[in-house]
Motif scaffolding. Sequence first.
Motif, PDB file in Angstrom:
ATOM      1  N   ILE A  31       0.807  -1.380   0.007  1.00 31.28           N
ATOM      2  CA  ILE A  31       0.167   0.083   0.074  1.00 31.28           C
ATOM      3  C   ILE A  31       0.844   1.193   0.040  1.00 31.28           C
ATOM      4  O   ILE A  31       0.508   2.222  -0.665  1.00 31.28           O
ATOM      5  CB  ILE A  31      -1.064  -0.209   1.134  1.00 31.28           C
ATOM      6  CG1 ILE A  31      -1.957  -0.982   1.052  1.00 31.28           C
ATOM      7  CG2 ILE A  31      -1.721   1.247   1.372  1.00 31.28           C
ATOM      8  CD1 ILE A  31      -2.864  -1.370   2.503  1.00 31.28           C
ATOM      9  N   LEU A  40      -3.270   2.232  -6.266  1.00 29.50           N
ATOM     10  CA  LEU A  40      -3.753   1.699  -5.081  1.00 29.50           C
ATOM     11  C   LEU A  40      -4.971   1.076  -5.279  1.00 29.50           C
ATOM     12  O   LEU A  40      -5.334  -0.083  -4.491  1.00 29.50           O
ATOM     13  CB  LEU A  40      -3.647   2.875  -4.198  1.00 29.50           C
ATOM     14  CG  LEU A  40      -4.140   2.648  -2.792  1.00 29.50           C
ATOM     15  CD1 LEU A  40      -3.351   1.155  -1.937  1.00 29.50           C
ATOM     16  CD2 LEU A  40      -4.058   3.638  -1.923  1.00 29.50           C
ATOM     17  N   VAL A  44      -6.313  -2.675  -3.995  1.00 28.82           N
ATOM     18  CA  VAL A  44      -7.347  -2.869  -3.120  1.00 28.82           C
ATOM     19  C   VAL A  44      -8.336  -3.876  -3.700  1.00 28.82           C
ATOM     20  O   VAL A  44      -8.761  -4.782  -2.964  1.00 28.82           O
ATOM     21  CB  VAL A  44      -8.253  -1.421  -2.790  1.00 28.82           C
ATOM     22  CG1 VAL A  44      -9.383  -1.676  -2.023  1.00 28.82           C
ATOM     23  CG2 VAL A  44      -7.079  -0.746  -2.153  1.00 28.82           C
ATOM     24  N   ALA A  59      -5.197   2.295   3.560  1.00 29.27           N
ATOM     25  CA  ALA A  59      -5.720   2.357   2.319  1.00 29.27           C
ATOM     26  C   ALA A  59      -6.564   3.559   1.950  1.00 29.27           C
ATOM     27  O   ALA A  59      -6.453   4.217   1.167  1.00 29.27           O
ATOM     28  CB  ALA A  59      -6.029   1.127   1.593  1.00 29.27           C
ATOM     29  N   ARG A  62      -4.430   6.858   2.288  1.00 30.97           N
ATOM     30  CA  ARG A  62      -3.537   7.035   1.074  1.00 30.97           C
ATOM     31  C   ARG A  62      -4.677   7.400  -0.071  1.00 30.97           C
ATOM     32  O   ARG A  62      -4.172   8.089  -0.905  1.00 30.97           O
ATOM     33  CB  ARG A  62      -2.715   5.679   0.696  1.00 30.97           C
ATOM     34  CG  ARG A  62      -1.748   5.421   1.872  1.00 30.97           C
ATOM     35  CD  ARG A  62      -0.528   6.010   1.612  1.00 30.97           C
ATOM     36  NE  ARG A  62       0.177   5.838   0.345  1.00 30.97           N
ATOM     37  CZ  ARG A  62       1.319   6.520  -0.015  1.00 30.97           C
ATOM     38  NH1 ARG A  62       1.668   7.499   0.687  1.00 30.97           N
ATOM     39  NH2 ARG A  62       1.919   6.144  -1.121  1.00 30.97           N
TER      40      ARG A  62
END
Length: 472
Positions: A31, A40, A44, A59, A62
């Motif tokens: 991540i 990202l 995910v 997550a 970010r």
Amino acid sequence: GGGGKEGGEVEGGRQAKTIQKAIGHVLFRAIMQCEDAEKLSKLVIARIQDFDPQAVSTAFFRLAVFLERSSLPFKLPSDAHSNPTVAIDVLSIRALLQIEEASVLDPSEISLTLWALARLHAPNAQLLEALGEQLLLSLPYFSPEDLSSTMEAATRLPMLQEAHVCTLLAEQSAAQAPQFTAPLLTVALAHLPLLRLHLLSPSLLPALSRRALALASDFPPSAIPQVLFSLASVGSVEQPPQLSLVLALCAALESRVHDLTPKDMAVLLAALGQPLLRDATHALPLLRPLLLLAAHRAPSFGPPEAAQCVTGIARVRREMRADERGAVAVLADRVGSTVAALQADLLPGVLWALCVLHQREAVPVHILDTVCTQCAHTVAEKLSPDTLLVLLSILPSLPPQIDDHALALLLRALTQSALATRLHHLHPERVQAVLEPLQTLAHRPEVQELVAVLQRQLPLEGGGSGEGEGSA
């Protein structure tokens, strides 16, 4: 045999936890290595089943940072498996499942997720509600980092602004104040006036001030203007330990004023113009070096910073030296050259400040001519009722030396704006309070027309406005 079976199950459980922990570490690194929202999101969506609560909150954080930094609206990728909107949805579902499975989440996961959701467009309402319940259970265990993150989130999430939540947040912050670092204190003090936390816990402001005083040398120059502005916004700086903190911060900044950016200088001048600081003699030694530096760097000031500077200076109550007046004139000239890009709701404050500074012989009248002319072009469009009334109330303060053509343009534009702005829902006394000072300019035909338009907008005693069948 039974004991061996139970022992095997225990050992198997330990191994499963070890494996899950290892997967969590790998995911966390993955991540943090993602360079943008699309990469990202792809991670995910592909690995969501392996995300533990820490990975989910990280997550979310970010993604919020990536999307907030982006200056362009996000475009849907051709590959739906890397779409941030989809990633946010699956993270929300995963977080809800984890909340159902766990009795209480870790405080850092709650605060980090709330911080992220506060920055996302239309966050999942069900997840927000679940996190709100978790917050109330976990607040007594929040660290200073968790508390500052939650304060930031609360300014954007109405559910966190409820009195019982803010009271708990304020009380816990007061108790944890001795553990706050200088960056966390900057965040906490900046959000006190926004959330009015200092009113919910009387011990909060003194506790934070004592801690900030102990760390005064740790504050970077860029943080001090915001801290001073916050202190001036939340209470009397004449009360210890706030007074000691203001003295220490002003002394620390006086020799480092050259490290300030235009935005920092604008915030500091606005702070010095706050009612609780503008009469404080201990803060005023900062004014002269600050003004001279701001004038030197005036070309780098954007429209909001230049406007904030002159309005702050206008509120400071002390006589200015000749070189200080010269510096103010340079900043005012910058306002005149950038006023075309200024938001309409900032115009009244700028015009008022320039009138005040002109009376102090710091702003030449030709700058007021320029600003009035530009105001005429800006306000020719429809203004909000409040902005229009404030702008009208400033007209009598314009100096008699103002250029006749510039004033005529402004008056006509205000008349046009008054025709397009519905004032009937405002209290008649507010409109009347503006009309009375305008009588000082009643000799001008443009003012007579403007007054007539405003009077027609006044509500009638029997209800409704002066427009329509009655005025016809």
